[in-house]
Write a protein that holds these residues in place. Sequence first.
Motif, PDB file in Angstrom:
ATOM      1  N   VAL A   1      -4.330  22.104  -3.655  1.00  0.00           N
ATOM      2  CA  VAL A   1      -4.993  23.352  -3.220  1.00  0.00           C
ATOM      3  C   VAL A   1      -4.097  24.644  -3.711  1.00  0.00           C
ATOM      4  O   VAL A   1      -4.473  25.603  -4.074  1.00  0.00           O
ATOM      5  N   ARG A   2      -2.753  24.366  -3.520  1.00  0.00           N
ATOM      6  CA  ARG A   2      -1.879  25.384  -4.181  1.00  0.00           C
ATOM      7  C   ARG A   2      -2.188  25.462  -5.632  1.00  0.00           C
ATOM      8  O   ARG A   2      -1.947  26.787  -5.895  1.00  0.00           O
ATOM      9  N   CYS A   3      -2.273  24.820  -6.380  1.00  0.00           N
ATOM     10  CA  CYS A   3      -2.572  24.763  -7.780  1.00  0.00           C
ATOM     11  C   CYS A   3      -3.832  25.596  -7.848  1.00  0.00           C
ATOM     12  O   CYS A   3      -3.570  26.306  -9.151  1.00  0.00           O
ATOM     13  N   LEU A   4      -4.769  25.318  -7.255  1.00  0.00           N
ATOM     14  CA  LEU A   4      -6.022  25.870  -7.424  1.00  0.00           C
ATOM     15  C   LEU A   4      -6.050  27.475  -6.753  1.00  0.00           C
ATOM     16  O   LEU A   4      -7.076  28.203  -7.141  1.00  0.00           O
TER      17      LEU A   4
ATOM     18  N   ASN B   1       2.266  -5.668  -7.612  1.00  0.00           N
ATOM     19  CA  ASN B   1       1.209  -6.026  -6.582  1.00  0.00           C
ATOM     20  C   ASN B   1       1.195  -4.614  -5.534  1.00  0.00           C
ATOM     21  O   ASN B   1       1.112  -4.766  -4.591  1.00  0.00           O
ATOM     22  N   ARG B   2       1.469  -3.449  -6.240  1.00  0.00           N
ATOM     23  CA  ARG B   2       1.191  -2.287  -5.700  1.00  0.00           C
ATOM     24  C   ARG B   2       0.135  -1.618  -5.725  1.00  0.00           C
ATOM     25  O   ARG B   2      -0.480  -1.512  -6.828  1.00  0.00           O
ATOM     26  N   LEU B   3      -0.578  -0.996  -4.574  1.00  0.00           N
ATOM     27  CA  LEU B   3      -1.721  -0.131  -4.552  1.00  0.00           C
ATOM     28  C   LEU B   3      -1.533   1.027  -4.151  1.00  0.00           C
ATOM     29  O   LEU B   3      -1.300   1.445  -2.825  1.00  0.00           O
ATOM     30  N   VAL B   4      -1.919   1.985  -4.882  1.00  0.00           N
ATOM     31  CA  VAL B   4      -1.363   3.459  -4.683  1.00  0.00           C
ATOM     32  C   VAL B   4      -2.581   4.383  -4.725  1.00  0.00           C
ATOM     33  O   VAL B   4      -3.360   4.402  -5.553  1.00  0.00           O
ATOM     34  N   HIS B   5      -2.665   5.200  -3.666  1.00  0.00           N
ATOM     35  CA  HIS B   5      -3.825   6.111  -3.532  1.00  0.00           C
ATOM     36  C   HIS B   5      -3.508   7.545  -4.298  1.00  0.00           C
ATOM     37  O   HIS B   5      -2.558   8.138  -3.865  1.00  0.00           O
ATOM     38  N   LEU B   6      -4.095   7.693  -5.355  1.00  0.00           N
ATOM     39  CA  LEU B   6      -3.848   8.930  -6.169  1.00  0.00           C
ATOM     40  C   LEU B   6      -5.124   9.965  -6.411  1.00  0.00           C
ATOM     41  O   LEU B   6      -6.139   9.361  -5.971  1.00  0.00           O
ATOM     42  N   LEU B   7      -4.883  11.116  -6.404  1.00  0.00           N
ATOM     43  CA  LEU B   7      -5.842  11.995  -6.922  1.00  0.00           C
ATOM     44  C   LEU B   7      -6.530  11.360  -8.176  1.00  0.00           C
ATOM     45  O   LEU B   7      -5.914  10.671  -8.882  1.00  0.00           O
ATOM     46  N   ASP B   8      -7.888  11.761  -8.443  1.00  0.00           N
ATOM     47  CA  ASP B   8      -8.215  11.320  -9.732  1.00  0.00           C
ATOM     48  C   ASP B   8      -7.920  11.919 -10.967  1.00  0.00           C
ATOM     49  O   ASP B   8      -7.133  13.006 -10.886  1.00  0.00           O
TER      50      ASP B   8
ATOM     51  N   ALA C   1      -0.038  29.966   5.113  1.00  0.00           N
ATOM     52  CA  ALA C   1       0.431  29.358   6.421  1.00  0.00           C
ATOM     53  C   ALA C   1      -0.019  27.936   6.540  1.00  0.00           C
ATOM     54  O   ALA C   1      -1.043  27.422   5.884  1.00  0.00           O
ATOM     55  N   LYS C   2       0.929  27.310   7.442  1.00  0.00           N
ATOM     56  CA  LYS C   2       0.758  25.795   7.204  1.00  0.00           C
ATOM     57  C   LYS C   2      -0.519  25.391   7.905  1.00  0.00           C
ATOM     58  O   LYS C   2      -1.336  24.564   7.265  1.00  0.00           O
ATOM     59  N   GLU C   3      -1.325  26.114   8.727  1.00  0.00           N
ATOM     60  CA  GLU C   3      -2.648  26.007   9.462  1.00  0.00           C
ATOM     61  C   GLU C   3      -3.480  26.140   8.231  1.00  0.00           C
ATOM     62  O   GLU C   3      -4.590  25.379   8.483  1.00  0.00           O
ATOM     63  N   GLU C   4      -3.401  27.320   7.480  1.00  0.00           N
ATOM     64  CA  GLU C   4      -4.360  27.732   6.457  1.00  0.00           C
ATOM     65  C   GLU C   4      -4.314  26.684   5.420  1.00  0.00           C
ATOM     66  O   GLU C   4      -5.540  26.319   4.904  1.00  0.00           O
ATOM     67  N   LEU C   5      -3.110  26.085   5.001  1.00  0.00           N
ATOM     68  CA  LEU C   5      -3.236  24.985   4.062  1.00  0.00           C
ATOM     69  C   LEU C   5      -3.930  23.558   4.520  1.00  0.00           C
ATOM     70  O   LEU C   5      -4.664  23.047   3.761  1.00  0.00           O
ATOM     71  N   ILE C   6      -3.686  23.280   5.853  1.00  0.00           N
ATOM     72  CA  ILE C   6      -4.401  22.130   6.261  1.00  0.00           C
ATOM     73  C   ILE C   6      -5.886  22.500   6.068  1.00  0.00           C
ATOM     74  O   ILE C   6      -6.843  21.651   5.941  1.00  0.00           O
ATOM     75  N   ALA C   7      -6.458  23.681   6.617  1.00  0.00           N
ATOM     76  CA  ALA C   7      -7.746  23.915   6.641  1.00  0.00           C
ATOM     77  C   ALA C   7      -8.521  24.056   5.133  1.00  0.00           C
ATOM     78  O   ALA C   7      -9.383  23.520   4.966  1.00  0.00           O
TER      79      ALA C   7
ATOM     80  N   ILE D   1       0.815  -1.387   0.091  1.00  0.00           N
ATOM     81  CA  ILE D   1       0.069  -0.047   0.106  1.00  0.00           C
ATOM     82  C   ILE D   1       0.725   1.220   0.056  1.00  0.00           C
ATOM     83  O   ILE D   1       1.844   1.351   0.740  1.00  0.00           O
ATOM     84  N   HIS D   2       0.381   2.089  -0.655  1.00  0.00           N
ATOM     85  CA  HIS D   2       1.120   3.636  -0.940  1.00  0.00           C
ATOM     86  C   HIS D   2       0.160   4.537  -0.875  1.00  0.00           C
ATOM     87  O   HIS D   2      -0.602   4.874  -1.878  1.00  0.00           O
ATOM     88  N   ASP D   3       0.076   5.404   0.312  1.00  0.00           N
ATOM     89  CA  ASP D   3      -1.117   6.266   0.243  1.00  0.00           C
ATOM     90  C   ASP D   3      -0.502   7.691   0.828  1.00  0.00           C
ATOM     91  O   ASP D   3      -0.090   7.663   2.279  1.00  0.00           O
ATOM     92  N   ASP D   4      -0.465   8.417   0.067  1.00  0.00           N
ATOM     93  CA  ASP D   4       0.242   9.817   0.413  1.00  0.00           C
ATOM     94  C   ASP D   4      -0.672  10.677  -0.287  1.00  0.00           C
ATOM     95  O   ASP D   4      -0.266  11.913  -0.589  1.00  0.00           O
ATOM     96  N   LEU D   5      -1.975  10.584  -0.006  1.00  0.00           N
ATOM     97  CA  LEU D   5      -2.922  11.674  -0.599  1.00  0.00           C
ATOM     98  C   LEU D   5      -2.733  12.722  -0.307  1.00  0.00           C
ATOM     99  O   LEU D   5      -3.127  13.719  -0.854  1.00  0.00           O
ATOM    100  N   ASP D   6      -2.630  12.879   1.200  1.00  0.00           N
ATOM    101  CA  ASP D   6      -2.648  14.443   2.139  1.00  0.00           C
ATOM    102  C   ASP D   6      -1.405  15.136   1.251  1.00  0.00           C
ATOM    103  O   ASP D   6      -1.973  16.422   1.006  1.00  0.00           O
ATOM    104  N   ALA D   7      -0.419  14.775   0.932  1.00  0.00           N
ATOM    105  CA  ALA D   7       0.569  15.525   0.229  1.00  0.00           C
ATOM    106  C   ALA D   7      -0.026  16.115  -1.281  1.00  0.00           C
ATOM    107  O   ALA D   7       0.137  17.202  -1.580  1.00  0.00           O
ATOM    108  N   GLN D   8      -0.602  15.148  -2.003  1.00  0.00           N
ATOM    109  CA  GLN D   8      -1.183  15.681  -3.197  1.00  0.00           C
ATOM    110  C   GLN D   8      -2.392  16.478  -3.018  1.00  0.00           C
ATOM    111  O   GLN D   8      -2.323  17.348  -3.925  1.00  0.00           O
ATOM    112  N   LEU D   9      -2.900  16.246  -1.983  1.00  0.00           N
ATOM    113  CA  LEU D   9      -4.240  17.303  -1.775  1.00  0.00           C
ATOM    114  C   LEU D   9      -3.640  18.721  -1.426  1.00  0.00           C
ATOM    115  O   LEU D   9      -4.283  19.702  -1.853  1.00  0.00           O
ATOM    116  N   ILE D  10      -2.649  18.943  -0.830  1.00  0.00           N
ATOM    117  CA  ILE D  10      -1.879  20.213  -0.405  1.00  0.00           C
ATOM    118  C   ILE D  10      -1.337  20.825  -1.842  1.00  0.00           C
ATOM    119  O   ILE D  10      -1.480  22.014  -1.940  1.00  0.00           O
TER     120      ILE D  10
END
Length: 227
Positions: A58-61, A98-105, A68-74, A46-55
């Motif tokens: 959000v920056r791209c959008l 046999n890897r299962l990776v969680h990605l943005l769609d 700030a770090k707290e604003e980014l998490i929010a 399992i490879h699940d690093d979705l939070d880093a992709q979401l961050i």
Amino acid sequence: MHLDHLRGLLRHAVHDRTTFRPEILRIDRPADTARIQALVAAGAVIHDDLDAQLIELVRCLNPSKRFAKEELIAAVEVHLGGRDRLSYGAWIHYPWSNRLVHLLDGEEFALVRTNRNRNKITREEQAMLATKRIGVIGLSVGQSVALTLALERGFGEIRLADFDTLDLSNLNRIRSGVHELGIPKVINTAREIAELDPYLQVTVFTDGLTRANMDQFFCDGGNLDLL
């Protein structure tokens, strides 16, 4: 006896030389959820690093905003809108490893992955490139061509043709691992593209380009834009 036993085990070991398409699974589909559960139970890595992709998403959008770090998490939580992280995006299964990776769609994945090309390739140009079909014949030098095109997402579909398998003497010019020896060059290249971007469409011709498949290579589903 010990060597005979080992020889028997090795003889029956499965070496996948044909699979190159990943499975794209989404938890909002019951059949896909069952498939993911089965893969996890069977020991998929399992490879699940979705939070880093979401961050990054959000920056791209919000390119003009400095978070700030707290604003980014929010902002990530606002973007999720209460949706469970497990069901966000897609889970990609690579059967050959046999890897299962969680990605943005697909759309969000493409936006983030190509974001740092933006001053070189505009979004409008990227959308135009996504309609193009490119053919590559010969996967020695052609491997580097195909992977470079995939890195910049320079096509919507790529068709790869080569009749040869990867030999040890090819490793002076083809970027592959020694565990891939004996596998068709087109399969190796298609797998590398899938591991870079599972949403790109790849079509392989393991017999190379022949009289029998030439029309399909050049015209099936739409004519090639570039060879």
